[in-house]
Design a protein around this motif. Sequence first.
Motif, PDB file in Angstrom:
ATOM      1  N   ASP A   1     102.735   8.487  61.025  1.00  0.00           N
ATOM      2  CA  ASP A   1     103.709   8.600  62.106  1.00  0.00           C
ATOM      3  C   ASP A   1     103.488   9.879  62.912  1.00  0.00           C
ATOM      4  N   ASN A   2     103.188  10.978  62.232  1.00  0.00           N
ATOM      5  CA  ASN A   2     102.887  12.230  62.938  1.00  0.00           C
ATOM      6  C   ASN A   2     101.689  12.072  63.863  1.00  0.00           C
ATOM      7  N   PHE A   3     100.628  11.448  63.346  1.00  0.00           N
ATOM      8  CA  PHE A   3      99.417  11.270  64.145  1.00  0.00           C
ATOM      9  C   PHE A   3      99.671  10.374  65.348  1.00  0.00           C
ATOM     10  N   VAL A   4     100.313   9.233  65.114  1.00  0.00           N
ATOM     11  CA  VAL A   4     100.565   8.281  66.198  1.00  0.00           C
ATOM     12  C   VAL A   4     101.481   8.906  67.250  1.00  0.00           C
ATOM     13  N   TYR A   5     102.518   9.590  66.808  1.00  0.00           N
ATOM     14  CA  TYR A   5     103.435  10.244  67.737  1.00  0.00           C
ATOM     15  C   TYR A   5     102.704  11.317  68.544  1.00  0.00           C
ATOM     16  N   GLY A   6     101.873  12.094  67.877  1.00  0.00           N
ATOM     17  CA  GLY A   6     101.173  13.184  68.544  1.00  0.00           C
ATOM     18  C   GLY A   6     100.144  12.733  69.555  1.00  0.00           C
ATOM     19  N   GLU A   7      99.691  11.479  69.457  1.00  0.00           N
ATOM     20  CA  GLU A   7      98.699  10.971  70.402  1.00  0.00           C
ATOM     21  C   GLU A   7      99.229  10.893  71.831  1.00  0.00           C
ATOM     22  N   THR A   8     100.541  10.769  71.981  1.00  0.00           N
ATOM     23  CA  THR A   8     101.098  10.567  73.316  1.00  0.00           C
ATOM     24  C   THR A   8     102.260  11.516  73.637  1.00  0.00           C
ATOM     25  N   ASN A   9     102.452  12.543  72.817  1.00  0.00           N
ATOM     26  CA  ASN A   9     103.559  13.471  73.042  1.00  0.00           C
ATOM     27  C   ASN A   9     103.054  14.917  73.042  1.00  0.00           C
ATOM     28  N   THR A  10     103.925  15.823  73.471  1.00  0.00           N
ATOM     29  CA  THR A  10     103.547  17.228  73.569  1.00  0.00           C
ATOM     30  C   THR A  10     103.458  17.866  72.192  1.00  0.00           C
ATOM     31  N   PHE A  11     102.809  19.020  72.144  1.00  0.00           N
ATOM     32  CA  PHE A  11     102.699  19.773  70.899  1.00  0.00           C
ATOM     33  C   PHE A  11     104.085  20.161  70.393  1.00  0.00           C
ATOM     34  N   ALA A  12     104.941  20.640  71.296  1.00  0.00           N
ATOM     35  CA  ALA A  12     106.281  21.069  70.885  1.00  0.00           C
ATOM     36  C   ALA A  12     107.073  19.906  70.299  1.00  0.00           C
ATOM     37  N   ASP A  13     107.013  18.748  70.956  1.00  0.00           N
ATOM     38  CA  ASP A  13     107.739  17.588  70.441  1.00  0.00           C
ATOM     39  C   ASP A  13     107.154  17.117  69.113  1.00  0.00           C
ATOM     40  N   THR A  14     105.836  17.238  68.966  1.00  0.00           N
ATOM     41  CA  THR A  14     105.207  16.832  67.713  1.00  0.00           C
ATOM     42  C   THR A  14     105.603  17.767  66.577  1.00  0.00           C
ATOM     43  N   LEU A  15     105.785  19.051  66.875  1.00  0.00           N
ATOM     44  CA  LEU A  15     106.288  19.969  65.851  1.00  0.00           C
ATOM     45  C   LEU A  15     107.645  19.510  65.334  1.00  0.00           C
ATOM     46  N   THR A  16     108.493  19.060  66.242  1.00  0.00           N
ATOM     47  CA  THR A  16     109.804  18.555  65.831  1.00  0.00           C
ATOM     48  C   THR A  16     109.655  17.314  64.961  1.00  0.00           C
ATOM     49  N   ARG A  17     108.777  16.410  65.381  1.00  0.00           N
ATOM     50  CA  ARG A  17     108.548  15.192  64.597  1.00  0.00           C
ATOM     51  C   ARG A  17     108.011  15.537  63.215  1.00  0.00           C
ATOM     52  N   GLU A  18     107.086  16.476  63.147  1.00  0.00           N
ATOM     53  CA  GLU A  18     106.566  16.907  61.847  1.00  0.00           C
ATOM     54  C   GLU A  18     107.679  17.467  60.967  1.00  0.00           C
ATOM     55  N   ALA A  19     108.537  18.270  61.556  1.00  0.00           N
ATOM     56  CA  ALA A  19     109.644  18.851  60.783  1.00  0.00           C
ATOM     57  C   ALA A  19     110.544  17.757  60.232  1.00  0.00           C
ATOM     58  N   GLU A  20     110.851  16.758  61.064  1.00  0.00           N
ATOM     59  CA  GLU A  20     111.694  15.647  60.613  1.00  0.00           C
ATOM     60  C   GLU A  20     111.041  14.888  59.461  1.00  0.00           C
ATOM     61  N   ASN A  21     109.749  14.594  59.610  1.00  0.00           N
ATOM     62  CA  ASN A  21     109.058  13.844  58.566  1.00  0.00           C
ATOM     63  C   ASN A  21     108.866  14.673  57.299  1.00  0.00           C
ATOM     64  N   MET A  22     108.652  15.972  57.476  1.00  0.00           N
ATOM     65  CA  MET A  22     108.489  16.858  56.312  1.00  0.00           C
ATOM     66  C   MET A  22     109.769  16.890  55.481  1.00  0.00           C
ATOM     67  N   ILE A  23     110.906  17.052  56.134  1.00  0.00           N
ATOM     68  CA  ILE A  23     112.178  17.090  55.416  1.00  0.00           C
ATOM     69  C   ILE A  23     112.463  15.738  54.760  1.00  0.00           C
TER      70      ILE A  23
END
Length: 269
Positions: free
Chosen positions: A221-243
């Motif tokens: 999910d992190n990889f797929v999301y990061g393919e089409t979103n900004t670095f800052a938004d991907t950091l948020t997605r990573e944080a959500e998935n990490m938790i």
Amino acid sequence: MSDVVLTATEDAVRIITLNRPESLNAMTPEMLDTLTRAAAEAAADPQVRCVVITGAGRGFCAGGDVKAMAASNERTSAGNGGGGLVSRVDVLRQQEEVSRLLHEMPKPTIAAVNGVAAGAGLSLALAADLRIASDQARFTTAFAKVGFSGDFGGTWLLQRLVGPMRARELYFLSEILDAQRALELGIVTKVVPHEQFWPETIALAKRLASGPTLAYGRMKDNFVYGETNTFADTLTREAENMIASGQTEDHRNAARAFVEKREPIFHGR
């Protein structure tokens, strides 16, 4: 399920086999419809923790069945149907769902490329997370040779693996790559001597199937999301998935195993 696509499950690994060996597993509408259903079922089945897609016989997939296309073109030219442009686009887009499923489903996917992967067959292999190639495998985009522009996500996927300039070259010129050249370009993960190809592929699949399934899904999910979103938004997605992954039984058991200096056992929970 139609016998042009075979499915089997081995130790939480779903094996999907394209089964038209007499035509190097060239795609037909029946095969594509069945293949999409097989991929969707594997994605939804909680007992399946890794998916392998491969081809029967000497080929992985030679792409679309050009002989059938030529016959269809003749019927259309003679005024015997063929459907409108919009309806044909809709049909193809639905068939292309198999690429999206391989790329996005929340579990690891492996393309086991045993022979030729051409055209849409190459695109299908590119959609998987990892590609294991026999040393007898061959790769080509092929589309330009039959006056097509490409489908099944190949243009989107290939430029992310080899870069935009090289991807354009491979599409425009339809160069045939042997397995070693595909490895050098980053198209495949690993090249294996043909006699060891299937045992090594299954060993890798079982290793992934015994791993932290839910964490793998969130990694994808992190990889797929990061393919089409900004670095800052991907950091948020990573944080959500990490938790979220930290709330799983697998994480808690693995953390305990780390402290106790033993190998963790993951259950996909």
